[in-house]
Design an enzyme around this catalytic site. Structure first.
Site, PDB file in Angstrom:
ATOM      1  N   GLU A 187      34.260  38.713 -24.420  1.00 58.43           N
ATOM      2  CA  GLU A 187      33.995  39.821 -25.338  1.00 58.43           C
ATOM      3  C   GLU A 187      32.657  40.488 -25.033  1.00 58.43           C
ATOM      4  O   GLU A 187      32.509  41.707 -25.200  1.00 58.43           O
ATOM      5  CB  GLU A 187      34.038  39.334 -26.792  1.00 58.43           C
ATOM      6  CG  GLU A 187      35.373  38.745 -27.232  1.00 58.43           C
ATOM      7  CD  GLU A 187      36.559  39.674 -27.008  1.00 58.43           C
ATOM      8  OE1 GLU A 187      36.361  40.906 -26.978  1.00 58.43           O
ATOM      9  OE2 GLU A 187      37.685  39.174 -26.840  1.00 58.43           O
ATOM     10  N   ALA A 321      55.983  47.142 -29.818  1.00 55.79           N
ATOM     11  CA  ALA A 321      55.158  47.638 -30.922  1.00 55.79           C
ATOM     12  C   ALA A 321      53.700  47.236 -30.770  1.00 55.79           C
ATOM     13  O   ALA A 321      52.907  47.439 -31.687  1.00 55.79           O
ATOM     14  CB  ALA A 321      55.697  47.096 -32.253  1.00 55.79           C
ATOM     15  N   GLY A 323      51.556  48.163 -28.150  1.00 60.38           N
ATOM     16  CA  GLY A 323      50.710  49.032 -27.343  1.00 60.38           C
ATOM     17  C   GLY A 323      50.792  48.809 -25.847  1.00 60.38           C
ATOM     18  O   GLY A 323      50.084  49.465 -25.082  1.00 60.38           O
TER      19      GLY A 323
END
Length: 403
Positions: A187, A321, A323
């Protein structure tokens, strides 16, 4: 359509290794009184027993060596070494939404370059699981900067990083699993691309406007440093005794990284292939079901015969659904890019500090700086001096012999 030669070679290497993975699990199960060939529902169980037997390494055994304050210190030292930036605490300089949330500023040449929040701990009652990075605001020359900024200064980027690790307990610091350490580095890679951008046009600054199949390059690149011995040993110390992570644990940790890597790669190839098939070449109502097409793809991407009742597609939300429609391949392609990027440091010499520093600055000034202002392939070529290669990915996964 035919795969490029390098991609086809990578798939062939993964298939050969996957065959060996299955044979190893079969032999291990047979040695423990399992009768007959392994079926689909047997493989995961026996593979996990084999992993435990080979590496004998548990999360709880590793946790004492990965205290959050030490891991953060090591992570920020990597950023300083590679990208010549300092990360310093700025708690109290901005409002936070929970007492556990930290606020940091990132300095370049002693001046603020960006800011970020870190929300590290799990709070099940109010916070969803997983980990993510997102922007608070992006760099922009058009939008007004913070009060007190010099005239003509751009608005500086602010990011937030969210994790879900165990909070401190009974006076002990938060003790992390090794996977949580990798996640934090991951991250922070996303955050660095957001914060170190030099692009002043807000719509393509930082993580904005980066094409989908290159978004994970900086994040997956940063994960590689968790397996770099000097980097890991800069923070992997017992939180009570200060003892360094034992060498045998580090060896098992590195060895476990490539366990069943061929199987895992082939699994991703299958998901990517069926995604592209369904979104580009499948015609509903033409006499073939999605499950028929899935079974046809599996003939090239699985080493076991397809299970006729397999209905995994019904839960494959990523490509319907989530992406990732016609884009699931980006997971594996980003691994190609990130492995090849880290390969530049390996080629320069990980024990050659001057070469690592020089390569890190080049990574900063291309991959991290240019955001969505240039096409990803041009950004990568600016850093690497050539187009991407799968060699580093195969090497990092222990698959070059299979190739």
């Amino acid at each position: 359509c035919a795969l490029p030669a390098t991609a086809a070679a990578a798939v062939a290497a993964a298939a050969a290794a996957s065959q060996q993975d299955l044979a190893d699990a079969q032999a291990f199960a047979a040695g423990r009184s399992h009768e007959g060939e392994l079926l689909w529902w047997d493989v995961a169980f026996w593979a996990e027993r084999l992993r435990e037997d080979k590496y004998d390494l548990s999360d709880e055994e590793l946790r004492p060596y990965f205290a959050l304050p030490a891991v953060l210190d090591g992570l920020f030292k990597v950023a300083k070494r590679l990208f010549d930036v300092d990360v310093v605490p700025a708690d109290g300089e901005a409002p936070v939404w929970n007492a556990d949330v930290r606020f940091f500023k990132l300095l370049a040449g002693g001046s603020p370059r960006a800011y970020f929040y870190l929300d590290p701990y799990s709070r099940p009652a109010e916070k969803r699981g997983g980990a993510w990075m997102a922007e608070v605001v992006g760099r922009s020359r058009l939008l007004p900067p913070a009060a007190g900024s010099a005239a003509g200064s751009p608005r500086l980027p602010v990011a937030h990083m969210v994790c879900n690790q165990s909070p401190p307990v009974d006076g002990q610091p938060s003790l992390m699993t090794f996977r949580e350490v990798e996640t934090l580095f991951h991250e922070f890679g996303h955050a660095l691309q957001h914060m170190l951008t030099t692009v002043d046009e807000g719509l393509v600054a930082g993580i904005r406007g980066v094409e989908w199949d290159a978004v994970e390059l900086p994040s997956q690149f940063m994960e590689n440093w968790c397996y770099d011995r000097p980097t890991l040993y800069s923070f992997a110390r017992h939180y009570q005794t200060g003892e360094a992570l034992p060498e045998d644990m580090f060896s098992r940790l590195k060895a476990a990284k490539t366990f069943r890597s061929g199987t895992q790669m082939l699994r991703q190839v299958h998901f990517s292939s069926i995604d592209l098939e369904l979104h580009s070449r499948f015609t509903p109502g033409a006499g073939e079901s999605v499950f028929d097409r899935d079974a046809a793809v599996a003939q090239k991407t699985q080493v076991m015969p397809s299970f006729p009742q397999d209905r995994f597609l019904c839960s494959f939300s990523h490509i319907f659904a989530g992406g990732y429609s016609a884009g699931y391949y980006s997971y594996k392609w980003a691994e190609v890019l990130s492995a090849d990027a880290f390969g530049a440091f390996e080629e320069a010499g990980l024990d050659d500090d001057a070469a690592v520093v020089s390569t890190g600055r080049r990574f900063r000034d291309t991959v991290l700086a240019l955001g969505g202002s240039k096409a990803p392939e041009l950004v990568f070529e600016s850093f690497r001096g050539r187009q991407p290669s799968t060699d580093a990915l195969l090497r990092h996964n222990g698959l070059l012999a299979a190739a």
